[in-house]
Design a protein around this motif. Structure first.
Motif, PDB file in Angstrom:
ATOM      1  N   HIS A  18       0.810  -1.216   0.000  1.00 33.50           N
ATOM      2  CA  HIS A  18       0.000   0.000   0.000  1.00 33.50           C
ATOM      3  C   HIS A  18       0.849   1.276   0.000  1.00 33.50           C
ATOM      4  O   HIS A  18       0.449   2.286  -0.565  1.00 33.50           O
ATOM      5  N   GLU A  19       2.034   1.234   0.618  1.00 37.10           N
ATOM      6  CA  GLU A  19       2.864   2.444   0.631  1.00 37.10           C
ATOM      7  C   GLU A  19       3.367   2.778  -0.773  1.00 37.10           C
ATOM      8  O   GLU A  19       3.391   3.954  -1.169  1.00 37.10           O
ATOM      9  N   ARG A  22       0.342   4.160  -2.710  1.00 43.67           N
ATOM     10  CA  ARG A  22       0.031   5.528  -2.301  1.00 43.67           C
ATOM     11  C   ARG A  22       1.051   6.521  -2.873  1.00 43.67           C
ATOM     12  O   ARG A  22       0.681   7.594  -3.357  1.00 43.67           O
ATOM     13  N   ASP A  23       2.331   6.152  -2.838  1.00 43.73           N
ATOM     14  CA  ASP A  23       3.387   7.016  -3.375  1.00 43.73           C
ATOM     15  C   ASP A  23       3.194   7.224  -4.872  1.00 43.73           C
ATOM     16  O   ASP A  23       3.286   8.353  -5.384  1.00 43.73           O
TER      17      ASP A  23
END
Length: 261
Positions: A18-19, A22-23
């Motif tokens: 997810h990181e 999101r980035d």
């Protein structure tokens, strides 16, 4: 059943990574037009379509995929998230002449370009579909997720990945292309490239173990008859015991290119 497992794996990929997602969405959002009309090529289970609609206010998304099962799952997720009025689905084979997708500000192609029979033709279709100044985003895997690095089972997993890479090559998939060069050749400008080196260490959430179980289970099934009997049996044993392990990691590399029409 095969589509069910693929849908689950794609959903877990976005949840566990997810990181990175999101980035990437944040970066694309800063480059995109206000209230963009977006086309998601090879939309799969819809993770990107939903994230783009959620993170970019006023965006509308046309999700294109060849698999009706994927699109049905995507529509259900969009409705459940309250985004059904901003996401529509189109069933299409992108190796054939593309349907009229309407005026488009952003084309998103995540892990889909390597499936195209003729990448140059696909890029020409993308160029034609975009408005002047529109954005093309290509995100591709440099390496498929590895879960057993540093464990006693690492070598079995690596041999599986090596055999899977041979299988993809034999199938004519366009892995490890320089998509930046191909974009420039197709007439795109302002090409930007970013590399994401993802390295998640234990302890990891339960979703990561399930992600490993589904991914390695699909690997074993897809390599039936191609692995040695001992490696096949080892993978079966590994998959059966993954949920109880506390030594799993997630390592993968993704490269993303942005370019303008």
């Amino acid at each position: 059943m095969a589509h069910d497992h693929l849908i689950e794996m794609l959903d877990l990929d976005a949840e566990v990574l997810h990181e990175y997602v999101r980035d990437l969405i944040g970066w694309v959002g800063r480059e995109a037009a206000d209230r963009p009309r977006i086309v998601d090529l090879g939309a799969g289970s819809g993770t990107a379509s939903l994230a783009l609609a959620r993170e970019l206010p006023g965006a509308t998304v046309t999700a294109v995929d060849i698999a009706p099962e994927m699109l049905a799952h995507l529509r259900g997720r969009a409705d459940a998230a309250g985004l059904g009025d901003r996401i529509r689905t189109v069933e299409a084979d992108l190796d054939q002449p593309w349907p009229d997708l309407g005026p488009t500000d952003l084309i998103w192609a995540a892990s889909s370009m390597h499936h195209m029979a003729d990448p140059a033709d696909a890029l020409a279709s993308a160029f034609a579909a975009l408005r002047p100044g529109g954005l093309l985003v290509i995100a591709e895997l440099e390496s498929f997720p590895r879960f057993l690095t540093g464990t006693v089972d690492e070598d079995v997993e690596l041999r599986g990945h090596a055999e899977a890479a041979k299988r993809r090559h034999e199938a004519g998939m366009h892995m490890h292309e320089n998509w930046g060069d191909r974009m420039s050749q197709a007439g795109f400008t302002s090409v930007t490239e970013r590399h994401f080196d993802i390295d998640l260490r234990p302890p990891l959430p339960a979703s990561a173990a399930r992600y490993a179980q589904v991914a390695l289970g699909r690997m074993r099934h897809g390599l039936e008859g191609r692995l040695s009997p001992s490696d096949s049996a080892a993978l079966e044993r590994i998959v059966a015991g993954l949920i109880a392990r506390d030594d799993l990691s997630v390592r993968t590399e993704r490269t993303v290119w942005l370019a303008r029409r």
